[in-house]
Design an enzyme around this catalytic site. Structure first.
Site, PDB file in Angstrom:
ATOM      1  N   TYR A 112      22.431  23.647 -40.180  1.00  0.00           N
ATOM      2  CA  TYR A 112      21.266  24.340 -39.639  1.00  0.00           C
ATOM      3  C   TYR A 112      20.787  25.320 -40.705  1.00  0.00           C
ATOM      4  CZ  TYR A 112      18.374  27.452 -36.820  1.00  0.00           C
ATOM      5  OH  TYR A 112      17.333  28.218 -36.353  1.00  0.00           O
ATOM      6  N   ASP A 155      19.080  20.162 -38.661  1.00  0.00           N
ATOM      7  CA  ASP A 155      17.788  20.825 -38.731  1.00  0.00           C
ATOM      8  C   ASP A 155      17.755  21.545 -40.070  1.00  0.00           C
ATOM      9  OD1 ASP A 155      15.519  22.335 -38.539  1.00  0.00           O
ATOM     10  OD2 ASP A 155      16.155  23.499 -36.790  1.00  0.00           O
ATOM     11  N   HIS A 258      12.414  20.561 -30.743  1.00  0.00           N
ATOM     12  CA  HIS A 258      12.842  19.473 -31.620  1.00  0.00           C
ATOM     13  C   HIS A 258      13.202  18.254 -30.770  1.00  0.00           C
ATOM     14  CE1 HIS A 258      13.641  22.018 -35.306  1.00  0.00           C
ATOM     15  NE2 HIS A 258      13.650  22.952 -34.366  1.00  0.00           N
TER      16      HIS A 258
END
Length: 267
Positions: A112, A155, A258
């Site tokens: 992330y 992500d 998302h």
């Protein structure tokens, strides 16, 4: 050959959206699910979640209210313990595991990357500087530790290609698509990886995984960005089988901004 399906999803709070993981399982039947922004310390992570999903092997690295990553797997996992403390912040943005695939283990990295704030200027916005430093550290790490039988997912908070955003020209000065970010991410990727989703979808086609909550009718405006990625080490190119972007997940009740990204390998 055995098919292995991996899904990555910024769930934006695992406790708030844990029930939506059943929809992900129904639609994609992944063997492994990688989550970002779990937003929960390890001692409060829902311990029954993996078993309820048929993914009993769970690794997590979380903190209260922010960040957090987790891997839930049908196959046994062994934690990779010697991962870097990125930017010396200990902020739960990376977890890695070796997956028992029955032959050589597969290494899986779940990232992330920092979002970087709103102002694309290191001096005015330390969050932007942190993001660029994080990317540079990751690039250097994999340059020194070239990946083999490795997947990197997550992500990554950057849309690196022109068609990874709804308007390349209008977003060039918007954090997530600025040249320092895109150049940095592409430099990281070229340290032994390929963009597995763009292996299936040509670079000249629009491809998004994120639509802002500010867009009331996100389908009509379609002002998306591809912030969620799956890379594989170059030795796995021949194992790429298929992919899916679960775009309809953006309409799931109380869904994340998302959507899940899914890749299947034939091993």
């Amino acid at each position: 050959m055995t098919a292995l399906t991996v899904a990555t999803w910024n769930i934006n709070s695992v406790r708030l959206r844990r029930d939506l993981l059943h929809s992900l399982m129904d639609q994609a039947a992944p063997d492994i699910v990688c989550l970002q922004e779990t937003k929960v310390p390890d001692d409060l992570f829902p311990e029954d979640l993996g078993t309820a999903l048929g993914l009993p092997h769970v690794l997590k690295r979380g903190m209260k209210g922010y960040n957090g990553v987790a891997i839930l797997s049908r196959l046994p996992l062994t934690a990779v313990e010697d991962t870097p403390d990125w930017c010396m912040k200990s902020d739960c943005r990376h977890i890695a595991a070796r997956i028992d695939t029955g032959t050589d283990p597969l290494v899986l990295h779940n990232f992330y990357v920092p979002a970087g704030g709103d102002i694309p200027d290191r001096a005015e916005n330390p969050k932007y500087g942190h993001k660029l430093d994080f990317i540079a550290e990751a690039r250097d790490h994999f340059a020194m530790n070239r990946p083999h039988r490795t997947m990197l997912v997550g992500d990554l908070n950057i849309a690196p290609l022109e068609n990874d955003v709804w308007s390349h020209k209008q977003l060039l000065n918007v954090v997530s698509h600025t040249p320092p970010e895109t150049e940095g991410l592409n430099a990281w990727r070229t340290e032994g990886f390929i963009d597995a989703i763009r292996h299936f979808v040509p670079d000249d086609q629009k491809l998004f995984t994120w639509w802002s909550y500010r867009n009331r009718d996100w389908r009509a405006s379609n002002r998306g960005r591809r912030l969620d990625h799956i890379w594989v080490s170059t030795d796995l190119i021949g194992n790429l089988a298929r992919h899916a972007i679960l775009q309809d997940a953006r309409d799931w009740e109380r869904g994340s901004d998302h959507v899940p990204v899914v890749l299947t390998l034939d091993l």
